[in-house]
Design a protein around this motif. Structure first.
Motif, PDB file in Angstrom:
ATOM      1  N   ALA B  34       0.841  -1.210   0.000  1.00  0.00           N
ATOM      2  CA  ALA B  34       0.000   0.000   0.000  1.00  0.00           C
ATOM      3  C   ALA B  34       0.874   1.258   0.000  1.00  0.00           C
ATOM      4  O   ALA B  34       0.579   2.225  -0.708  1.00  0.00           O
ATOM      5  CB  ALA B  34      -0.912  -0.010   1.214  1.00  0.00           C
ATOM      6  N   HIS B  35       1.954   1.207   0.779  1.00  0.00           N
ATOM      7  CA  HIS B  35       2.858   2.364   0.875  1.00  0.00           C
ATOM      8  C   HIS B  35       3.521   2.648  -0.482  1.00  0.00           C
ATOM      9  O   HIS B  35       3.510   3.779  -0.965  1.00  0.00           O
ATOM     10  CB  HIS B  35       3.914   2.069   1.942  1.00  0.00           C
ATOM     11  N   ILE B  36       4.072   1.584  -1.084  1.00  0.00           N
ATOM     12  CA  ILE B  36       4.775   1.759  -2.365  1.00  0.00           C
ATOM     13  C   ILE B  36       3.777   2.117  -3.473  1.00  0.00           C
ATOM     14  O   ILE B  36       4.032   3.007  -4.281  1.00  0.00           O
ATOM     15  CB  ILE B  36       5.572   0.477  -2.732  1.00  0.00           C
ATOM     16  N   GLU B  81      13.544   3.220  -2.373  1.00  0.00           N
ATOM     17  CA  GLU B  81      13.406   2.489  -3.647  1.00  0.00           C
ATOM     18  C   GLU B  81      12.310   3.121  -4.506  1.00  0.00           C
ATOM     19  O   GLU B  81      12.485   3.277  -5.711  1.00  0.00           O
ATOM     20  CB  GLU B  81      13.050   1.021  -3.368  1.00  0.00           C
ATOM     21  N   SER B  82      11.178   3.455  -3.870  1.00  0.00           N
ATOM     22  CA  SER B  82      10.049   4.037  -4.613  1.00  0.00           C
ATOM     23  C   SER B  82      10.427   5.381  -5.208  1.00  0.00           C
ATOM     24  O   SER B  82      10.152   5.648  -6.383  1.00  0.00           O
ATOM     25  CB  SER B  82       8.840   4.231  -3.698  1.00  0.00           C
ATOM     26  N   LEU B  83      11.061   6.236  -4.382  1.00  0.00           N
ATOM     27  CA  LEU B  83      11.415   7.573  -4.865  1.00  0.00           C
ATOM     28  C   LEU B  83      12.472   7.496  -5.965  1.00  0.00           C
ATOM     29  O   LEU B  83      12.392   8.225  -6.959  1.00  0.00           O
ATOM     30  CB  LEU B  83      11.896   8.461  -3.708  1.00  0.00           C
ATOM     31  N   THR B  84      13.451   6.603  -5.793  1.00  0.00           N
ATOM     32  CA  THR B  84      14.482   6.437  -6.823  1.00  0.00           C
ATOM     33  C   THR B  84      13.841   5.968  -8.127  1.00  0.00           C
ATOM     34  O   THR B  84      14.152   6.468  -9.206  1.00  0.00           O
ATOM     35  CB  THR B  84      15.539   5.404  -6.366  1.00  0.00           C
ATOM     36  N   SER B  96       7.470  15.842 -14.578  1.00  0.00           N
ATOM     37  CA  SER B  96       7.727  15.865 -13.138  1.00  0.00           C
ATOM     38  C   SER B  96       7.136  14.613 -12.474  1.00  0.00           C
ATOM     39  O   SER B  96       6.251  13.952 -13.044  1.00  0.00           O
ATOM     40  CB  SER B  96       7.122  17.114 -12.514  1.00  0.00           C
ATOM     41  N   ILE B  97       7.609  14.318 -11.265  1.00  0.00           N
ATOM     42  CA  ILE B  97       7.124  13.154 -10.512  1.00  0.00           C
ATOM     43  C   ILE B  97       5.607  13.258 -10.283  1.00  0.00           C
ATOM     44  O   ILE B  97       4.872  12.283 -10.448  1.00  0.00           O
ATOM     45  CB  ILE B  97       7.894  13.029  -9.177  1.00  0.00           C
ATOM     46  N   GLU B  98       5.154  14.467  -9.929  1.00  0.00           N
ATOM     47  CA  GLU B  98       3.730  14.660  -9.641  1.00  0.00           C
ATOM     48  C   GLU B  98       2.869  14.429 -10.897  1.00  0.00           C
ATOM     49  O   GLU B  98       1.831  13.769 -10.842  1.00  0.00           O
ATOM     50  CB  GLU B  98       3.474  16.073  -9.083  1.00  0.00           C
ATOM     51  N   GLN B  99       3.353  14.944 -12.034  1.00  0.00           N
ATOM     52  CA  GLN B  99       2.622  14.744 -13.304  1.00  0.00           C
ATOM     53  C   GLN B  99       2.572  13.258 -13.663  1.00  0.00           C
ATOM     54  O   GLN B  99       1.560  12.749 -14.135  1.00  0.00           O
ATOM     55  CB  GLN B  99       3.317  15.495 -14.436  1.00  0.00           C
ATOM     56  N   LEU B 100       3.710  12.618 -13.407  1.00  0.00           N
ATOM     57  CA  LEU B 100       3.814  11.183 -13.697  1.00  0.00           C
ATOM     58  C   LEU B 100       2.795  10.392 -12.869  1.00  0.00           C
ATOM     59  O   LEU B 100       2.104   9.505 -13.387  1.00  0.00           O
ATOM     60  CB  LEU B 100       5.235  10.725 -13.363  1.00  0.00           C
ATOM     61  N   LEU B 136       4.120  11.714   0.838  1.00  0.00           N
ATOM     62  CA  LEU B 136       4.814  10.672   1.589  1.00  0.00           C
ATOM     63  C   LEU B 136       4.563  10.826   3.092  1.00  0.00           C
ATOM     64  O   LEU B 136       4.234   9.860   3.785  1.00  0.00           O
ATOM     65  CB  LEU B 136       6.306  10.797   1.282  1.00  0.00           C
ATOM     66  N   VAL B 137       4.707  12.065   3.573  1.00  0.00           N
ATOM     67  CA  VAL B 137       4.508  12.340   5.002  1.00  0.00           C
ATOM     68  C   VAL B 137       3.057  12.035   5.382  1.00  0.00           C
ATOM     69  O   VAL B 137       2.792  11.384   6.396  1.00  0.00           O
ATOM     70  CB  VAL B 137       4.858  13.822   5.322  1.00  0.00           C
TER      71      VAL B 137
END
Lengths: 134, 180
Positions: B34-36, B81-84, B96-100, B136-137
């Motif tokens: 769920a987190h990933i 791992e997820s952020l990388t 961008s990550i958010e757009q993705l 994430l937070v």
């Protein structure tokens, strides 16, 4: 939803949840990956053990050859007699004699042509006359 | 459910390691999934990242000193791992990550076919409006119910900054949902 507040709402579950079937599959996949990793580690250990043996043998050979290489590279200063001998070894004495003759004739020619006083002194044998001449 | 000390003892022993990993997946697999998935969104990507997380755990098992809780350590590895993964994917695609995350959410069809309640889908949509770190937070605090101290350990951020981040996240989510 005009008055929506998170802390007054019942707890909302995450949108994404893993099914039990997926978790069972994941368990198998992870255990299989771990086995592969273990095999890789073991294979690496075996292959590096051979490499270490060769590396150790190479170090011993290099260490043993250091004094031999050092001795062959040591240069000794030549003595003065050795230098003299070396210089004289290839000298063509005929050329040296010829060069010296040429040099002497040059000196003579130059003195004859450039200094009339000296010429006069050389030609005139009556030295006394020259001294007493007013 | 077996406790961390038991799992750790089994993980440290090569003879019981494989069984311990099966137990680790059983104990934390659901929460980590769920987190990933909340970060990378796609199920296939989540599966890859989750497997990589467990392989990383195996590779670095000797470096775990037991100073932190086992699940905090697992969360840290899973988060990194997820952020990388997202950063690499974002670099490759040039967005961008958010757009993705938003495009993954839209193309996966989850927007319409969300498991569970509709409110969960709405919250997920609201979350995707936030910067990746704020998401994430929020996830760790709200869904996983970790303490600020635990989140600080995982993210390497101060407790004060985390409290502010969570407060901003809640306000933005509420504003987004109220506007629907």
């Amino acid at each position: 939803m005009k008055d929506f507040k998170l802390d007054t709402q019942p707890k909302i579950k995450p949108a994404f949840e893993a099914s039990d079937t997926y978790l069972d599959q994941l368990q198998k996949q992870v255990v299989s990956s771990i086995q592969q990793e273990k095999n890789k580690k073991a294979a690496f250990r075996i292959s590096t053990r051979g490499i270490w043996r060769y590396a150790a043998a190479a170090v011993v050979v290099i260490a043993a050859s250091i004094p031999i290489v050092n001795n062959s590279l040591v240069t000794t200063e030549p003595t003065s007699s050795e230098i003299e001998h070396e210089l004289l070894r290839n000298v063509d004495f005929g050329s040296v004699a010829f060069a010296l003759d040429n040099e002497l004739s040059l000196v003579t020619t130059e003195s004859e042509s450039t200094d009339p006083v000296e010429n006069e002194l050389l030609e005139n044998t009556n030295v006394e006359f020259l001294i007493t001449e007013p | 459910m077996k406790d961390d000390a038991f799992i750790w003892a089994q993980l440290s022993d090569p003879a019981t390691q494989e069984r311990a990993f099966a137990l680790l997946v059983k104990t934390y697999g659901k929460r980590l999934y769920a987190h990933i998935r909340g970060i990378v969104i796609s199920h296939d990507d989540t599966n890859d990242v989750l497997q990589n997380t467990f392989i990383k755990v195996f590779r670095h098992i000797d470096s775990f000193k037991g100073d932190s809780k086992l699940y905090t350590w697992l969360y840290r590895i899973a988060t990194n791992e997820s952020l990388t993964f997202l950063e690499q994917k974002s670099r490759k695609s040039g967005v961008s990550i958010e757009q993705l995350q938003v495009s993954e959410f839209e193309t996966s069809g989850l927007d319409n076919e969300m498991d569970g309640e509709a409110i969960a889908a709405t919250l997920q949509k609201a979350l995707l409006q936030l910067p990746a770190k704020q998401q994430l937070v929020f996830r760790m605090k709200y869904f996983d119910e970790l303490t600020y101290e635990e989140i600080a350990e995982i993210t390497g951020t101060t407790v004060g900054a985390l409290k502010a981040s969570y407060h901003h996240a809640v306000r933005k989510i509420e504003d987004f949902i109220r506007a629907l």
